[in-house]
Enzyme design. Structure first.
Site: not given
Length: 327
Positions: A69, A73, A75, A91, A165, A195, A246, A249, A254
């Site tokens: 993040h 934004v 850089g 931000e 996004p 994720h 996940d 996990s 992984d």
């Protein structure tokens, strides 16, 4: 909870060292930037992250999110760490960033580094180092973080909204957003693998369960059985419950994330949409069967992402406190 890498993970990481540890000068960044000015900087950050992970292994994912993040934004300039001021929303208070966490880890590391080397190490570099260290402590790959970033003095909530996004972003827009940052579809596929660790609030995905097109329907790309499970965890109207991105996990880095995407069990629409484009789809299937390929590509893409829009040399500053610009 103490984490121990499996023998397989050790072998994979060892095999990747020659590639991921290759120093590449990127816009003034270099591996070992603080070797002379603050030789213990990276050790201090690593030890700080380890102390937090030992108490709560889930902190690794927020550290990785902070780096992403931050870089998307303005850089990789530490602007995501700045507090809002009177009349100006920063931000971290933008809607896409309200669930960000891990600021206390960065602040603790910064205080320790400042005690050792006042005014030398940037907050932006600490974020980049902490993201890597958190991944390693969650059994993921390592890569050498290029350092030398300086901190920005501007942080804008509106810029965060414009550049980050959302979990509902479709593949064409995702590719465009990444391309604007100098990242490819291959980088998108690799970085989406982040994720595999961490948790998420229900408001990031419940539209897929209850009102995908505005007609009270379910996202057809989501497995019906998994959708039903998510509904049991997050009833209609629930926007605060927390679930694992996940399942099983959440603290282990992984390839199970990719297997879930293939099985139509990616929790975000942005996960499912990876299957709608050949480059990303092929990599999803490739990573499902190859930990070494995923670990290699993830490290390479993280190094690439970490060079986005960096401030080096005389630009920016070295903040004394990560949440505040210097006086």
């Amino acid at each position: 909870m103490a984490l121990r890498s499996s023998f397989l993970t050790f072998l994979v990481c060892a095999a990747l060292l020659p590639v991921l540890f290759k120093a590449v000068d990127a816009q003034g960044l270099k591996v070992g930037f603080y070797k002379k000015t603050c030789p213990k900087a990276e050790t201090i950050v690593r030890q700080t992250v380890a102390s937090f992970v030992a108490k709560d292994a889930t902190v690794a994912a927020p550290l990785l999110s902070l780096h992403f993040h931050d870089c998307f934004v303005r850089g990789c300039d530490g602007s995501v760490l700045l507090d809002s001021t009177k009349g100006h929303l920063a931000e971290k208070d933008a809607t896409p960033n309200l669930s960000l966490d891990g600021f206390d880890v960065i602040d603790t590391a910064k205080a320790a580094v400042e005690a050792a080397c006042p005014g030398v190490v940037s907050c932006a570099d600490i974020v980049a180092l902490a993201a890597r260290d958190g991944v390693v402590l969650n059994n993921g790959p390592s890569w050498q973080v290029e350092t030398g970033r300086r901190d920005g003095r501007v942080s804008s909530a509106s810029e965060a909204v414009a550049n980050l996004p959302s979990p509902f972003t479709e593949i064409s827009e995702l590719k465009a957003i990444f391309a604007r940052k100098g990242l490819s579809a291959e980088d998108l596929a690799a970085l989406s693998g982040s994720h595999t660790i961490g948790n998420v609030h229900s408001n990031a995905f419940t539209k897929r369960l209850y009102n995908f097109t505005g007609k009270g329907d379910r996202d057809p790309s989501l497995s019906p059985a998994y959708a039903q499970k998510l509904r049991s965890q997050c009833p209609r109207g629930d926007e605060t419950s927390i679930v694992e991105m996940d399942p099983g996990s959440a603290v282990r880095f992984d390839t199970s994330y990719y297997a879930r995407v293939v099985d139509r069990k990616g929790i975000f629409r942005s996960d499912a949409t990876l299957l709608q484009e050949k480059v990303t789809r092929d990599l999803v299937y490739q990573y499902t069967g190859s930990t070494s390929d995923f670990f290699h590509d993830f490290g390479v893409s993280m190094i690439k992402m970490g060079s986005i829009g960096v401030l080096t040399g005389a630009r920016g500053e070295i903040r004394k406190h990560c949440a505040l610009v210097n006086a």
